[in-house]
Enzyme design. Structure first.
Site, PDB file in Angstrom:
ATOM      1  N   GLY A  99       0.839  -1.199   0.000  1.00 42.31           N
ATOM      2  CA  GLY A  99       0.000   0.000   0.000  1.00 42.31           C
ATOM      3  C   GLY A  99       0.866   1.237   0.000  1.00 42.31           C
ATOM      4  N   SER A 125     -18.922  -9.627 -30.276  1.00 44.57           N
ATOM      5  CA  SER A 125     -18.192  -8.533 -30.917  1.00 44.57           C
ATOM      6  C   SER A 125     -17.060  -9.075 -31.772  1.00 44.57           C
ATOM      7  CB  SER A 125     -17.600  -7.629 -29.838  1.00 44.57           C
ATOM      8  OG  SER A 125     -16.593  -8.339 -29.135  1.00 44.57           O
ATOM      9  N   GLY A 126     -16.767 -10.353 -31.619  1.00 45.15           N
ATOM     10  CA  GLY A 126     -15.589 -10.912 -32.285  1.00 45.15           C
ATOM     11  C   GLY A 126     -14.408 -10.939 -31.330  1.00 45.15           C
ATOM     12  N   GLY A 127     -14.521 -10.244 -30.203  1.00 44.68           N
ATOM     13  CA  GLY A 127     -13.441 -10.222 -29.212  1.00 44.68           C
ATOM     14  C   GLY A 127     -13.489 -11.442 -28.310  1.00 44.68           C
ATOM     15  N   VAL A 128     -12.415 -11.619 -27.536  1.00 43.39           N
ATOM     16  CA  VAL A 128     -12.290 -12.834 -26.742  1.00 43.39           C
ATOM     17  C   VAL A 128     -13.313 -12.905 -25.603  1.00 43.39           C
ATOM     18  CG1 VAL A 128     -10.295 -11.810 -25.553  1.00 43.39           C
ATOM     19  CG2 VAL A 128     -10.704 -14.221 -25.318  1.00 43.39           C
ATOM     20  N   ASP A 129     -13.631 -11.775 -24.968  1.00 43.90           N
ATOM     21  CA  ASP A 129     -14.493 -11.833 -23.780  1.00 43.90           C
ATOM     22  C   ASP A 129     -15.915 -12.282 -24.120  1.00 43.90           C
ATOM     23  OD1 ASP A 129     -12.206 -10.800 -22.762  1.00 43.90           O
ATOM     24  OD2 ASP A 129     -12.986  -8.771 -22.499  1.00 43.90           O
ATOM     25  N   SER A 130     -16.517 -11.636 -25.113  1.00 39.90           N
ATOM     26  CA  SER A 130     -17.890 -12.029 -25.441  1.00 39.90           C
ATOM     27  C   SER A 130     -17.899 -13.430 -26.047  1.00 39.90           C
ATOM     28  CB  SER A 130     -18.552 -11.011 -26.379  1.00 39.90           C
ATOM     29  OG  SER A 130     -17.879 -10.942 -27.609  1.00 39.90           O
ATOM     30  N   ALA A 131     -16.826 -13.799 -26.750  1.00 38.69           N
ATOM     31  CA  ALA A 131     -16.765 -15.137 -27.356  1.00 38.69           C
ATOM     32  C   ALA A 131     -16.745 -16.223 -26.287  1.00 38.69           C
ATOM     33  CB  ALA A 131     -15.517 -15.247 -28.236  1.00 38.69           C
ATOM     34  N   HIS A 136       8.382  -7.885  -1.645  1.00 36.62           N
ATOM     35  CA  HIS A 136       7.258  -8.226  -2.528  1.00 36.62           C
ATOM     36  C   HIS A 136       7.458  -9.613  -3.149  1.00 36.62           C
ATOM     37  CE1 HIS A 136       5.047  -4.445  -2.514  1.00 36.62           C
ATOM     38  NE2 HIS A 136       6.229  -3.854  -2.385  1.00 36.62           N
ATOM     39  N   GLU A 185       5.306 -11.223  -4.755  1.00 42.01           N
ATOM     40  CA  GLU A 185       4.453 -11.388  -5.939  1.00 42.01           C
ATOM     41  C   GLU A 185       5.118 -10.929  -7.231  1.00 42.01           C
ATOM     42  OE1 GLU A 185       4.193  -9.090  -3.666  1.00 42.01           O
ATOM     43  OE2 GLU A 185       3.387  -7.204  -4.422  1.00 42.01           O
ATOM     44  N   LYS A 228      -7.981 -11.741 -17.556  1.00 44.63           N
ATOM     45  CA  LYS A 228      -7.932 -11.998 -19.006  1.00 44.63           C
ATOM     46  C   LYS A 228      -7.238 -13.320 -19.349  1.00 44.63           C
ATOM     47  CE  LYS A 228      -8.637  -9.782 -23.058  1.00 44.63           C
ATOM     48  NZ  LYS A 228      -9.772  -8.895 -23.337  1.00 44.63           N
ATOM     49  N   CYS A 279       4.738  -6.371   2.597  1.00 46.70           N
ATOM     50  CA  CYS A 279       5.170  -4.968   2.537  1.00 46.70           C
ATOM     51  C   CYS A 279       4.370  -4.106   3.520  1.00 46.70           C
ATOM     52  CB  CYS A 279       5.090  -4.446   1.107  1.00 46.70           C
ATOM     53  SG  CYS A 279       5.851  -2.824   0.939  1.00 46.70           S
ATOM     54  N   TYR A 280       3.525  -3.240   3.004  1.00 49.25           N
ATOM     55  CA  TYR A 280       2.683  -2.421   3.886  1.00 49.25           C
ATOM     56  C   TYR A 280       1.890  -3.302   4.847  1.00 49.25           C
ATOM     57  CZ  TYR A 280      -0.725   1.181   5.163  1.00 49.25           C
ATOM     58  OH  TYR A 280      -1.515   2.064   5.844  1.00 49.25           O
TER      59      TYR A 280
END
Ligand code: XMP
Length: 508
Positions: free
Chosen positions: A57, A221-227, A168, A170, A364, A84-85
């Site tokens: 943070g 839409s042709g994009g990955v998310d809606s597909a 960190h 991560e 994603k 960390c924080y």
């Protein structure tokens, strides 16, 4: 929160570390969610987490107004990891000392491990990534200090249930970081069994129980998310799903056909293909101002979608490919607001549908894995982000069918050469832009007067900032010579070397 999988809550203190930590936990096959630091102990308990991570943070817990957590959370008998924080906060809230030492530490730092369960199996000396000004000089009573660096005498400390590291784990610059996170999960007794197969099974069950015998529609839409959202919902409810694909005529070369091929023919999804190119071109006649163009495209899209979905009887559910970062960014539920949201230009909120959002908990890369597991083709699963208004914002000035054809060909060559060079997954977006000017050239003995084409290729993590991609000259040369030789109407190629900021990724 999922019903069947143990969940680790990552408490966000307003910096951007929480997302990365959540992703690392998920990489270790444990579901994790980000929550705001102002949840009370009671609220945390009601979420029944398997563990809680306090993330990084602001620089110091000692500054006035620095965020804290409800100290009763420490009494809940839930395993805790402070990073960390988060480590400083544990020290301060449980009676240790956080103070200013000789100097802060930033970047790669050598850590001396002196013991501790958390570091079991790790080397006594290792590099870690630090970013702190204050440091923990004394661990709270009942804790053992397990590591130190030059300027952090208590760089890690632990008891049976609560662990803390100043560095960190991560970030990829901490070589034993992922191992440390996994060790904590194991010490916390958390079952590491969360996989994409789990996600699919769980979402299929959730979609069935939400939709019942109802009818759902999904805009592709042709994009990955809606597909991926559509494929997942189809797996759950089959023919109760109808997809609507509004073909604006402003997509990349062959993309419209590919959507139809993939969804209708291969996946067997009921698809209404609205061929609306002519309507879009008519609407765009004479429109040159970028915002006016975006607005015109967006409004027509919605009108056509409404017109089409209105004809689908009894459709009560609308499937949307909302992802976890969108949920976090819009500050939904317990998730903190991290950054302002890029307007993705979706459907209006007042449409009379109940939303089905099966990707709401996923990042994603996880959506891509789900897509692959559902059998979607690579070209869709690995598709680069593409703006809602499509090539409309990559054609400067008036959009005409002729210009779209020219740009589609040039854009195809840019992506084809990038793929041949094996660079397409390193590049966030690569495309061609067609400006509204022409210049003189010579081909053979002929004078030419044609459009230049601008190649835009950027690297980025999240599209909020971007850098122009250092594409090798020979790849740029191949793009340039193919575009000029193969695309009628283009006689010059330029490369855009502007980062974001000050430029944006798109030209309009
Ligand atoms: P800019 O041009 O603002 O773009 O740097 C950032 C990212 O957003 C994409 N983009 C859009 N995506 N609808 C979308 O869904 C839009 O209207 C839109 N405009 C830009 C752009 O391609 C880049 O990835």
């Amino acid at each position: 929160m999922t019903e069947t999988n143990p969940t680790v809550l990552v408490v966000d203190f307003g910096a951007q570390y929480a997302q990365l930590i959540a992703r690392r936990v998920r990489e270790a096959n444990v579901f994790s969610e980000i929550v705001s630091h102002d949840l009370t102990a009671e609220e945390v308990a009601s979420l029944r987490p398997a563990g809680v991570i306090l993330s990084g943070g602001p620089k110091s817990v000692r500054i006035e107004g620095a965020p804290t957590i409800d100290p009763d959370i420490y009494e809940l008998d839930i395993p805790i990891l402070g990073i960390c924080y988060g480590a400083q906060l544990i020290a301060r809230q449980l009676g240790g000392t956080v103070s200013q030492f000789e100097a802060g530490e930033y970047g790669r730092t050598s850590l001396q491990v002196t013991g501790g369960n958390l570091f079991d199996g790790q080397p006594a000396e290792q590099d870690v990534w630090m970013s702190h000004f204050d440091c923990i000089t004394e661990a709270p009573e009942g804790f053992t200090v397990t590591a130190a660096t030059k300027n952090a005498p208590a760089a890690a400390f632990e008891n049976d249930r609560i662990f803390a590291v100043q560095y960190h784990p991560e970030v990829s610059h901490t070589p034993y970081g992922q191992q440390t996170i996994e060790r904590w999960l194991d010490l916390a007794g958390i079952d590491r069994a969360w996989t994409m197969t789990n996600v699919i099974e769980e979402q299929v069950a959730a979609i069935r129980s939400q939709v019942g015998k109802g009818r759902a529609i999904c805009g592709l839409s042709g994009g990955v998310d809606s597909a991926v959202a559509a494929a997942l919902v189809h797996k759950a409810i089959g023919h109760q799903l109808t997809c609507v694909f509004v073909d604006t005529g402003l997509m990349r070369k062959n993309e419209g056909e590919q959507v139809v091929e993939t969804f209708q023919k291969t996946q067997g999804i009921e698809l209404i293909h609205v061929k609306a190119a002519e309507e879009f071109f008519t609407t765009l006649e004479g429109v040159t101002e970028p915002e006016a163009k975006r607005k015109a495209i967006g409004e027509l899209f919605i009108r056509i979608f409404e017109r089409t979905s209105g004809g689908i009887e009894d459709a009560r559910f609308l499937v949307q490919g909302t992802l976890y970062p969108d949920v976090i960014e819009s500050g939904d539920k317990h998730a903190a607001t991290i950054k302002s949201h890029h307007n993705v230009g979706g459907l209006p909120e007042d449409m009379d549908f109940e939303l089905v959002e099966p990707l709401r908990t996923l990042f994603k890369d996880e959506v891509r894995s789900v897509g692959t597991e559902l059998g979607l083709p690579e070209e869709i699963v690995w598709r680069q982000p593409f703006p809602g208004p499509g090539l409309g914002v990559r054609i400067i000035g008036e959009v005409t069918p002729e210009k779209v054809l020219i740009l589609q060909e040039a854009d195809f060559i840019v992506r084809d050469e990038l793929q041949k060079a094996g660079l397409e997954r390193e590049i966030w977006q690569a495309f061609a832009v067609l400006p509204d000017i022409r210049s003189v050239g010579v081909m053979g003995d002929e004078r030419t007067y044609g459009y230049p084409c601008i190649i835009r290729a950027v690297t980025s993590e999240d599209a909020m900032t971007a850098d122009w991609a250092r594409i090798p000259f020979d790849v740029l040369e191949a793009m340039s010579s193919r575009i000029i030789n193969e695309v009628n109407g283009i006689n010059r190629v330029a490369y855009d070397i502007t980062s974001k900021p000050p430029g944006t990724i798109e030209w309009e």
